[in-house]
Write a protein that holds these residues in place. Structure first.
Motif, PDB file in Angstrom:
ATOM      1  N   ARG A  62       0.826  -1.211   0.000  1.00 59.51           N
ATOM      2  CA  ARG A  62       0.000   0.000   0.000  1.00 59.51           C
ATOM      3  C   ARG A  62       0.862   1.263   0.000  1.00 59.51           C
ATOM      4  NH1 ARG A  62      -4.864  -2.360   3.771  1.00 59.51           N
ATOM      5  NH2 ARG A  62      -5.799  -3.499   2.048  1.00 59.51           N
ATOM      6  N   ASP A  66       0.773   4.124  -2.811  1.00 62.12           N
ATOM      7  CA  ASP A  66       0.510   5.520  -2.469  1.00 62.12           C
ATOM      8  C   ASP A  66       1.597   6.455  -3.005  1.00 62.12           C
ATOM      9  OD1 ASP A  66      -1.935   5.080  -1.255  1.00 62.12           O
ATOM     10  OD2 ASP A  66      -1.068   4.827   0.751  1.00 62.12           O
ATOM     11  N   ARG A  67       2.848   5.998  -3.009  1.00 66.08           N
ATOM     12  CA  ARG A  67       3.919   6.806  -3.592  1.00 66.08           C
ATOM     13  C   ARG A  67       3.709   6.961  -5.097  1.00 66.08           C
ATOM     14  NH1 ARG A  67       7.195   4.099   0.193  1.00 66.08           N
ATOM     15  NH2 ARG A  67       7.876   2.556  -1.333  1.00 66.08           N
ATOM     16  N   GLN A  69       0.852   6.797  -6.567  1.00 66.04           N
ATOM     17  CA  GLN A  69      -0.333   7.653  -6.710  1.00 66.04           C
ATOM     18  C   GLN A  69       0.064   9.127  -6.634  1.00 66.04           C
ATOM     19  OE1 GLN A  69      -2.988   7.549  -3.396  1.00 66.04           O
ATOM     20  NE2 GLN A  69      -4.656   8.554  -4.495  1.00 66.04           N
ATOM     21  N   GLN A  75      -6.775  10.167  -8.270  1.00 66.08           N
ATOM     22  CA  GLN A  75      -7.514  10.247  -7.010  1.00 66.08           C
ATOM     23  C   GLN A  75      -8.530   9.125  -6.816  1.00 66.08           C
ATOM     24  OE1 GLN A  75      -6.572  12.561  -4.847  1.00 66.08           O
ATOM     25  NE2 GLN A  75      -5.117  13.332  -6.352  1.00 66.08           N
ATOM     26  N   SER A  78      -6.831   4.639  -3.768  1.00 66.02           N
ATOM     27  CA  SER A  78      -5.676   4.857  -2.899  1.00 66.02           C
ATOM     28  C   SER A  78      -5.214   3.500  -2.363  1.00 66.02           C
ATOM     29  CB  SER A  78      -6.031   5.808  -1.757  1.00 66.02           C
ATOM     30  OG  SER A  78      -6.975   5.207  -0.907  1.00 66.02           O
ATOM     31  N   GLY A  79      -4.156   3.496  -1.611  1.00 66.77           N
ATOM     32  CA  GLY A  79      -3.603   2.254  -1.091  1.00 66.77           C
ATOM     33  C   GLY A  79      -4.578   1.479  -0.228  1.00 66.77           C
ATOM     34  N   LYS A  80      -5.425   2.180   0.525  1.00 63.54           N
ATOM     35  CA  LYS A  80      -6.380   1.473   1.393  1.00 63.54           C
ATOM     36  C   LYS A  80      -7.497   0.803   0.608  1.00 63.54           C
ATOM     37  CE  LYS A  80      -8.968   5.679   2.639  1.00 63.54           C
ATOM     38  NZ  LYS A  80      -9.823   5.690   1.520  1.00 63.54           N
TER      39      LYS A  80
END
Length: 118
Positions: A62, A66-67, A69, A75, A78-80
């Motif tokens: 994740r 996120d990096r 992203q 948008q 996301s990682g979650k």
């Protein structure tokens, strides 16, 4: 040959028909112009998922996502939001999301995207 007989054999499009075809093509062009950025975003998300599969733990996967992203600036996911699984000795990162494009009035075009790392 009389003029009335030759007129019956002519073919073509009337001015009203031409305007109708132009209006339909313009509407389709506007929708395509709004769909293309969502396709580019989907490709960026797929690229980030492929990069994130290099992680060994779920938090690491994740964080890598996120990096990516932040770099590619999307948008929708996301990682979650990722579904991280281990299949054999490989990490598989999958995602699913949807985008809505407002057409007119109460009409929306809903695009559902899903994918996974290779």
């Amino acid at each position: 040959m009389r003029a009335s007989q030759s007129r019956g054999h002519q073919r073509g499009i009337s001015f009203i028909g031409l305007l109708f075809v132009a209006a339909v093509l313009a509407c389709v062009g506007v929708v395509v112009a709004q769909v293309i950025p969502t396709l580019i975003e989907y490709q960026a998300i797929t690229k980030a998922a492929n990069k994130a599969k290099e992680g060994t733990t779920v938090p690491e996967v994740r964080a890598i996502f996120d990096r990516a992203q932040a770099i590619d600036d999307f948008q929708s996911v996301s990682g979650k939001d990722l579904d991280v699984k281990k299949v054999g000795d490989k990490v598989v990162v999958s995602f699913a999301y949807q985008r809505e494009i407002h057409l007119f009035g109460p009409a929306y075009l809903t695009l559902k995207y899903e994918g996974q790392s290779r």
